[in-house]
Design an enzyme around this catalytic site. Structure first.
Site, mmCIF file in Angstrom:
data_model
loop_
_atom_site.group_PDB
_atom_site.id
_atom_site.type_symbol
_atom_site.label_atom_id
_atom_site.label_comp_id
_atom_site.label_asym_id
_atom_site.label_seq_id
_atom_site.Cartn_x
_atom_site.Cartn_y
_atom_site.Cartn_z
ATOM 1 N N LYS A 165 0.855 -1.208 0.000
ATOM 2 C CA LYS A 165 0.000 0.000 0.000
ATOM 3 C C LYS A 165 0.883 1.248 0.000
ATOM 4 C CE LYS A 165 -1.702 1.571 4.029
ATOM 5 N NZ LYS A 165 -1.387 2.983 4.332
ATOM 6 N N ASN A 166 1.877 1.281 0.890
ATOM 7 C CA ASN A 166 2.657 2.514 1.056
ATOM 8 C C ASN A 166 3.645 2.753 -0.070
ATOM 9 O OD1 ASN A 166 1.142 2.971 3.267
ATOM 10 N ND2 ASN A 166 2.729 2.448 4.760
ATOM 11 N N CYS A 185 -4.517 13.143 12.272
ATOM 12 C CA CYS A 185 -5.258 11.889 12.153
ATOM 13 C C CYS A 185 -5.226 11.226 13.530
ATOM 14 C CB CYS A 185 -4.626 10.989 11.103
ATOM 15 S SG CYS A 185 -3.097 10.287 11.680
ATOM 16 N N ARG A 233 0.872 14.824 12.751
ATOM 17 C CA ARG A 233 1.431 14.491 11.438
ATOM 18 C C ARG A 233 1.488 15.715 10.507
ATOM 19 N NH1 ARG A 233 -0.935 8.913 9.485
ATOM 20 N NH2 ARG A 233 0.897 8.967 8.142
ATOM 21 N N ASP A 269 4.607 0.516 12.072
ATOM 22 C CA ASP A 269 3.360 -0.043 11.533
ATOM 23 C C ASP A 269 3.133 -1.487 11.971
ATOM 24 O OD1 ASP A 269 3.564 1.667 8.315
ATOM 25 O OD2 ASP A 269 2.978 2.329 10.316
ATOM 26 N N ARG A 312 -8.701 -0.212 4.444
ATOM 27 C CA ARG A 312 -7.778 0.746 3.832
ATOM 28 C C ARG A 312 -6.447 0.067 3.511
ATOM 29 N NH1 ARG A 312 -7.217 6.433 6.718
ATOM 30 N NH2 ARG A 312 -5.746 6.467 4.999
#
Ligand code: EPZ
Length: 422
Positions: free
Chosen positions: A22-23, A118, A123, A308, A400
């Protein structure tokens, strides 16, 4: 809103294929804005964040055509006519800020909404903005938007990051490919997703050296061409699913990935007494011991322990033999999974950025609330080892970043189903 129901069902065994990161995809997609020729991504993950980035690029006039059910993204920025990224899209996904560098570099102008904070922290994007200023851009903040101008184009500059930022490194790297002259990114992030981006940009004609180290040097070129690029495997999805047999017991092989992507994490798994064996196309994880050992963790930029994977590792430490101390050094508020794990009978004390976890022999299933992407999957992992049913609410967070989580865990014997909510 959907929920996921997990019922503790003993050891897990089987195979899970890992998808594209994803990233990596969320920075490779904006890279299409740098060129008027097509950029095609293969091994793309099917996730809601990718749909959001597709919508954002579409709002600028770029085309993103999902092929093969979304595993291939055929993109073109030949017809980009807007350089304004609207708040209502940006607020959904912080990675939207990654269109700023490419728009500024290619068109000399960009208006991008500030992402706002968030759940895991404020951030800010100050490092992104300072990097563009170092490349000659004029920036103005107004009405919650960044107005960035470089009427004569960006020029090469020296960008020294005071601390490591993945997104700022990605934004600056993309912008520097079209700047006039040479740019040096110092104290750059070294994540595999940065290396993947640099490799894709090089295929487009960029001149980049040093990706994967803390200093990246970019020699700007006049224009970039098109390319086809395979998205690197998702090391965070890989680490997440490695914890399924570590928490529930059993033996699982993860395929289409490589142990090279998460060195520090593997060392910690081994220290906990979990067997990690590289295989031809990935890695096998086996837990035969009754309980894992308590292990201390400090999250750090790559190649350190990934932030993460902190929530997921904590879920494992909740059933470990002993007390572990987890220090979250990257984000200021990334222990929101802790109160939910407490509901399952875990023993956790949080003080600021430190969590002390004393393992218990058995967690108990309970209704719990997902708060962010990685916290939500840590609750599912805990549910694999818990006695009884765990209902994880608000799983839109999960969708997500995890493609078909119930299918992948179901395939290794977990008792898991999606409950479609009101
Ligand atoms: C990327 O976020 C990832 N997201 C995050 O993954 C990941 O947790 C993070 O890197 C760290 O590895 C994507 O790649 C889309 P940072 P990013 O800039 O780039 C502060 C997930 O779960 N900072 O490395 O936003 C920042 O607040 C997500 O997939 C500034 O102060 O992270 C944080 O405390 C969550 N100013 C720290 O630096 C800035 O200008 C590291 O942030 C930029 C960052």
């Amino acid at each position: 809103m959907d929920s996921i129901l997990v019922t503790g069902n003993g050891p897990v065994n089987g195979e899970i294929p890992i998808t594209g990161a994803k990233n990596a995809c969320l920075t490779l997609m904006p890279a299409t804005l740098l060129s008027d020729e097509p950029l095609t991504l293969t091994n793309a993950p099917r996730l809601s964040d990718i749909k959001t980035m597709t919508a954002l690029l579409g709002s600028l006039g770029a085309e993103v055509q999902p092929l093969q059910g979304g595993k291939v993204l055929a993109m073109s920025s030949h017809n980009v006519e807007s350089q304004r990224a609207e708040y209502d899209i940006v607020r959904k996904m912080r990675a939207s800020i990654l269109v700023l560098g490419p728009l500024l570099a290619r068109f000399g102008y960009a208006e991008v909404s500030l992402p706002g904070g968030c759940a895991i922290g404020a951030r800010p994007v100050d490092l992104h903005l300072k990097a563009f200023e170092a490349m000659g851009a004029e920036l103005e903040l107004k009405d919650g938007y960044v107005f960035a101008r470089a009427p004569k184009g960006l020029r090469g500059g020296r960008v020294e990051f005071p601390f490591v930022s993945v997104g700022a490194t990605e934004n600056a790297l993309m912008a520097a490919t079209l700047a006039k002259g040479t740019t040096q990114l110092i104290n750059a992030a070294r994540e595999p997703e940065i290396v993947d981006l640099a490799q894709a940009l090089r295929k487009m004609g960029a001149q980049i050296d040093g990706e994967g180290t803390d200093t990246i040097t970019i020699q700007g070129v006049d224009r970039l061409g098109g390319a086809t690029h395979q998205v690197v495997a998702d090391r965070i999805e890989m680490g997440t699913y490695m914890l399924a047999p570590a928490i529930a017991g059993g033996s699982v092989e993860l395929t289409n990935c490589s142990v090279d992507l998460i060195g520090a994490f593997i060392d910690k798994l081994a220290a906990a007494g979990v067997e990690v064996t590289p295989t031809e196309n990935g890695v096998r994880v086996t837990r035969t011991a009754d309980r894992v050992r308590a292990v201390d963790v400090i999250t750090e930029p790559y190649p350190g322990f990934p932030t993460d994977l902190q929530a997921q590792f904590m879920a494992m430490m909740c059933t470990a033999d002993g007390t572990s101390v987890l220090e979250e050094k990257i984000f200021e508020n990334r222990f929101m999974h802790a109160p939910e794990l407490l509901r399952m009978g875990a023993q956790i004390e949080v003080h600021g950025g430190t969590a002390r976890v004393t393992g218990v022999p058995q967690l108990k299933g309970a209704p719990v609330m997902a708060t962010d992407l990685r916290a939500s999957v840590s609750l599912i992992l805990a549910g694999l080892a818990a006695k009884g049913e765990t209902l994880v609410n608000r799983v839109y967070h999960l969708d997500r970043g995890y493609e078909h989580v119930e299918e992948k865990l179901g395939a290794i014997g977990a008792k898991i189903e999606r409950v479609t909510g009101s």
